[in-house]
Scaffold this motif. Structure first.
Motif, short mmCIF file in Angstrom:
data_model
loop_
_atom_site.label_atom_id
_atom_site.label_comp_id
_atom_site.label_asym_id
_atom_site.label_seq_id
_atom_site.Cartn_x
_atom_site.Cartn_y
_atom_site.Cartn_z
N THR A 154 0.82 -1.22 0.00
CA THR A 154 0.00 0.00 0.00
C THR A 154 0.85 1.26 0.00
O THR A 154 0.44 2.28 -0.55
CB THR A 154 -0.93 0.01 1.24
N TYR A 155 2.03 1.22 0.62
CA TYR A 155 2.85 2.42 0.81
C TYR A 155 4.23 2.22 0.20
O TYR A 155 4.82 1.15 0.32
CB TYR A 155 3.00 2.77 2.29
N THR A 156 4.74 3.28 -0.40
CA THR A 156 6.12 3.28 -0.87
C THR A 156 6.95 4.18 0.03
O THR A 156 6.42 4.97 0.81
CB THR A 156 6.18 3.80 -2.31
N ASN A 157 8.27 4.05 -0.10
CA ASN A 157 9.20 4.93 0.63
C ASN A 157 9.12 4.79 2.15
O ASN A 157 9.25 5.77 2.87
CB ASN A 157 9.00 6.40 0.24
N LEU A 158 8.90 3.58 2.64
CA LEU A 158 8.98 3.33 4.08
C LEU A 158 10.38 2.83 4.40
O LEU A 158 10.87 1.87 3.80
CB LEU A 158 7.95 2.28 4.51
N ASN A 159 11.05 3.49 5.36
CA ASN A 159 12.37 3.03 5.76
C ASN A 159 12.26 2.08 6.95
O ASN A 159 11.17 1.82 7.47
CB ASN A 159 13.32 4.20 6.04
N THR A 160 13.40 1.56 7.38
CA THR A 160 13.40 0.57 8.46
C THR A 160 12.81 1.15 9.73
O THR A 160 12.03 0.48 10.43
CB THR A 160 14.84 0.09 8.73
N SER A 161 13.17 2.39 10.04
CA SER A 161 12.66 3.02 11.26
C SER A 161 11.15 3.15 11.22
O SER A 161 10.45 2.87 12.20
CB SER A 161 13.32 4.39 11.44
N GLU A 162 10.61 3.57 10.07
CA GLU A 162 9.15 3.74 9.96
C GLU A 162 8.44 2.40 10.05
O GLU A 162 7.38 2.29 10.68
CB GLU A 162 8.83 4.46 8.65
N LEU A 163 9.00 1.37 9.42
CA LEU A 163 8.38 0.05 9.51
C LEU A 163 8.40 -0.47 10.95
O LEU A 163 7.44 -1.10 11.41
CB LEU A 163 9.10 -0.93 8.59
N SER A 164 9.49 -0.21 11.67
CA SER A 164 9.55 -0.62 13.08
C SER A 164 8.48 0.09 13.89
O SER A 164 7.84 -0.51 14.76
CB SER A 164 10.94 -0.31 13.65
N THR A 165 8.28 1.36 13.62
CA THR A 165 7.25 2.12 14.32
C THR A 165 5.87 1.55 14.05
O THR A 165 5.05 1.39 14.96
CB THR A 165 7.29 3.60 13.90
N LEU A 166 5.60 1.20 12.79
CA LEU A 166 4.29 0.67 12.43
C LEU A 166 4.05 -0.71 13.05
O LEU A 166 2.93 -1.04 13.45
CB LEU A 166 4.15 0.59 10.91
N LEU A 167 5.13 -1.52 13.12
CA LEU A 167 5.00 -2.86 13.71
C LEU A 167 4.89 -2.81 15.22
O LEU A 167 4.36 -3.73 15.85
CB LEU A 167 6.21 -3.72 13.33
N GLY A 168 5.43 -1.76 15.84
CA GLY A 168 5.48 -1.70 17.29
C GLY A 168 6.66 -2.44 17.87
O GLY A 168 6.75 -2.64 19.09
N THR A 170 11.05 -3.83 16.53
CA THR A 170 12.05 -3.70 15.48
C THR A 170 11.70 -4.56 14.26
O THR A 170 11.32 -5.73 14.39
CB THR A 170 13.46 -4.07 15.99
N ALA A 171 11.81 -3.96 13.09
CA ALA A 171 11.47 -4.66 11.84
C ALA A 171 12.69 -5.35 11.23
O ALA A 171 12.54 -6.07 10.23
CB ALA A 171 10.88 -3.66 10.84
#
Length: 738
Positions: A154-168, A170-171
């Motif tokens: 659904t989303y482009t340009n997600l970095n590791t930090s942002e993915l970790s935040t979304l997962l709650g 570390t990604a």
């Protein structure tokens, strides 16, 4: 004709200082003028501080030659826009707390410390052609990997930090696994993401009351309106929230959801993630500084569509905020009780009003303040009086303890009911709002009671681990082997706590799991989640716990709720005592019968005919609360008048009272006939953590009375010689008078 001189501009900077003002500084040379909302590093007395530019002006009240120059501008663009600066300024003024400290307590640590906020990584993640083609159901058991693939679809340009935040969490491990499987790839960042949230789980069918409430809220999505959603436990308030949120984020706006307790945040986030593909971030005290900063940045730059958090999340910057939801709006944990004593609910209402978007206050047991605002027309009242689906309201019954034989506080009739429910493969919730094994340790020979010398209150006896612990200052000491008064070894714990109840139930029901949930058993990260997972497995078991069990949990297999001690709140000296008791009993009773299982609530009491208990059982919280409102009106108590509390504490017993006597004289000199005074008087908890405590309460007919005189009163209090020998504070709209 001579050219007019260019006027000198000054920066008004809020610094983390207890002084109740902003400070003027000269802008640094050869750099663009920092705009309001930008962090700057400034000299302040003999130190260097990180402050925030609040405004610019051509005027100053200080001697120009004494004004210092900003040392460094830390941001290329403002961190807080004008609406957020206005929110903090309003909160500072209303709660009579220094603006610099208001900002200090509401910003992430890295922001407060002036650290660089530039993202460290220049690479973002995308799905590879294989990742785009894979069926998520064939990816194995890793939920983190499935969620990452879902987000990257659904989303482009997600970095590791942002993915970790979304997962709650570390990604990195999940990303490494996906990279090994050649399902993802890293590419240079090309810009900001453009959210296009889509629903994942199908929305549930709404009954007529839910549909009407949703339609009323839907019509107000582009303007300010405060809704009070008064829905009985199990009436489907959350489903109404979810369907309303779906419309808001589909329009490109952001949503803020506040919950009262950290224990509710993970389960709420999980429910929302199952429902939405939208990026979700959470805020609560259990996060690391890095996690909090990443979430704050994701919210501020618009990456996150939904933020879920406890009270401090109300100050999160959200550029496209279009809806705020306050779940369990009555809960006292929305009021900060130390330092910056704000109410997150009231700050959120102001924020929605200023931003011209709706806010929803939801509760089965609304606070009397919110209920009165709804009945007077300031809020729009929406009611849900039916349980969602096929669930029915539980049957409530009082067990007269005067007529019951009991074992360690559990009547034989109650034990028999528990035995019957377990035999039918159901679950039982036993509620006791008191931690530990026993509330005091007593010598049976001379009457000595183990007392905390720092608080002059009895220690609570704990057995896991074995110790005496003060629940006021959290100090603890080993159990004495003998009475220090008479030397007797005949020491005994008196009264009931959750530990003692757990021990008895283990003896009575050795074949069934006993799950105790209180602050002592949930200290370790993830422990509550493990308990909830066990409960939701559906196995027959007994839940024992404090009010942590009463807030928002959905346990569909619980068919019996037992309240062991309903009497403790009936005779409280606090005028809110009966309101709190009604809310607590109603909330914990609402855990029973939330699915097809019929529910029953048994309330043990030595005062079964007390009108509070009788009205709650026969008429419900709605009628009970409206009766209390009329009593408050007749007694001239909140919400019909307003309180301001000045508290003081010191190591010398009389010092707080002497200071407050002087404070009373100052308030009388500044006030009008609108004010009434109570005190100075010793606080109900007269000593805490080695400090003697006292309070002075001011009562006004209008909120504006305190705002008109507040700053003058604070300035006068600051100048009192005694103010240096006591620690004092001001609490506007206090909830805790202890």
């Amino acid at each position: 004709m001579a050219k007019s001189a260019i006027p000198q501009l000054y920066l008004q900077v809020a610094v983390p200082s207890p002084l109740r003002q902003c400070f003027d500084y000269l802008p640094p040379a050869n750099v663009p003028l920092p705009v309001p909302g930008t962090r700057v590093r400034v000299p302040f007395r003999n130190q260097t501080l990180t402050g925030l530019v609040i405004s610019t002006s051509c005027d100053t009240s200080f001697a120009p030659e004494k004004i210092k120059t900003v040392l460094e501008v830390l941001d290329d663009e403002p961190l807080l826009d004008q609406s957020m600066l206005d929110l903090h300024r309003w909160a500072s003024t209303y709660y009579l707390f220094p603006l610099g400290m208001t900002l200090q307590t509401s910003l992430p640590q890295a922001v407060r410390e002036g650290k660089s906020l530039h993202a460290p990584t220049k690479l973002t993640w995308q799905l590879s052609p294989s990742g785009l083609a894979i069926d998520p159901e064939k990816m194995g058991k890793s939920e983190a990997q499935k969620q990452i693939v879902d987000y990257l679809r659904t989303y482009t340009n997600l970095n590791t930090s942002e993915l970790s935040t979304l997962l709650g969490k570390t990604a990195t491990p999940a990303l490494k696994a996906l990279l090994t499987k050649q399902l993802v790839m890293q590419v240079p960042a090309t810009g900001s993401i453009t959210p296009k949230p889509e629903a994942k789980q199908t929305a549930l069918h709404l009954n007529d009351q839910q549909a009407f409430a949703l339609q009323e809220m839907r019509q107000a999505l582009n303007s300010y309106q405060c809704f009070l959603l008064e829905g009985i436990t199990g009436s489907g308030k959350t489903e109404v929230y979810l369907q309303l949120i779906s419309e808001v984020i589909a329009s490109g706006k952001q949503v803020m959801v506040l919950v009262p307790e950290i224990s509710l945040t993970p389960q709420t986030v999980e429910r929302f993630r199952k429902r939405f593909s939208a990026p979700i971030v959470s805020f609560h005290s259990g996060l690391s500084n890095k996690q909090r900063l990443d979430g704050w940045l994701a919210a501020r730059n618009g990456t996150a569509s939904i933020i879920i958090g406890t009270r401090s999340a109300v100050f999160t910057p959200l550029p496209r905020l279009g809806l705020i939801i306050i779940d369990e709006e009555h809960d006292s944990s929305y009021k900060q009780q130390e330092g910056f004593r704000y109410s997150a609910r009231d700050v959120a209402i102001y924020r929605a009003s200023a931003g011209k978007f709706p806010i929803v206050l939801g509760s089965a047991t609304p606070s009397l303040e919110s209920l009165q605002n709804a009945l007077s027309g300031r809020y729009k009242l929406l009611k849900l009086t039916e349980r969602a689906g096929d669930a029915n309201l539980p049957v409530m019954q009082i067990l007269d303890m005067r007529l019951q034989d009991n074992n360690e506080g559990l009547s034989h009739a109650l034990l028999q009911q528990i035995r019957q429910q377990l035999a039918n493969n159901r679950q039982v919730l036993v509620f006791l709002n008191r931690r530990g094994f026993a509330p005091l340790l007593l010598c049976r020979d001379c009457g000595w009671i183990a007392e905390c010398p720092r608080c002059e209150r009895s220690y609570t006896l704990h057995q896991q681990p074995s110790c005496l612990r003060c629940h006021h200052c959290d100090s603890q000491k080993p159990l004495p082997r003998a009475c220090p008064g008479c030397g007797s070894t005949n020491l005994a714990g008196v009264g009931l706590g959750t530990e003692r109840t757990e021990t008895l139930l283990q003896t009575e029901f050795p074949d069934y799991p006993i799950i105790r949930i209180d602050r002592d058993t949930t200290r370790l990260k993830g422990s509550l989640d493990q308990f909830v997972e066990t409960i939701n497995s559906g196995i027959p078991c007994i839940l024992v716990g404090t009010q942590m069990l009463a807030k928002g949990h959905h346990f569909p297999r619980v068919s019996l709720v037992a309240v062991l001690d309903a009497d403790s709140g009936l005779f409280s000296a606090d005028f809110r005592g009966q309101e709190n008791l009604g809310q607590l009993l109603t909330q914990v009773a609402g855990r029973a019968g939330r699915s097809e299982e019929p529910g029953k609530v048994l309330i043990q009491s030595y005062h079964p005919q007390h009108p509070v208990l009788q009205q709650l059982i026969t008429s419900g919280y709605g009628v009970f609360a409206r009766t209390l409102l009329e009593q408050r009106r007749a007694g001239r108590l909140p919400p019909f008048v307003y309180f301001l509390l000045i508290g003081a504490e010191a190591t010398m017993r009389e010092a707080p009272l002497h200071f407050l006597q002087e404070a009373l004289k100052l308030a009388q000199d500044l006030s009008t006939h609108d004010l009434q005074y109570f005190g100075p008087m010793t606080s109900p908890l007269g000593k805490k953590a080695g400090k003697f405590r006292a309070q002075l309460i001011l009562q006004a007919n209008k909120r504006t009375t305190f705002q008109r005189m507040g700053q003058q009163l604070l300035a006068a209090l600051d100048n009192l010689p005694r103010s240096k020998s006591v620690r004092w504070y001001v609490d506007v709209d206090p909830l805790d008078f202890s």
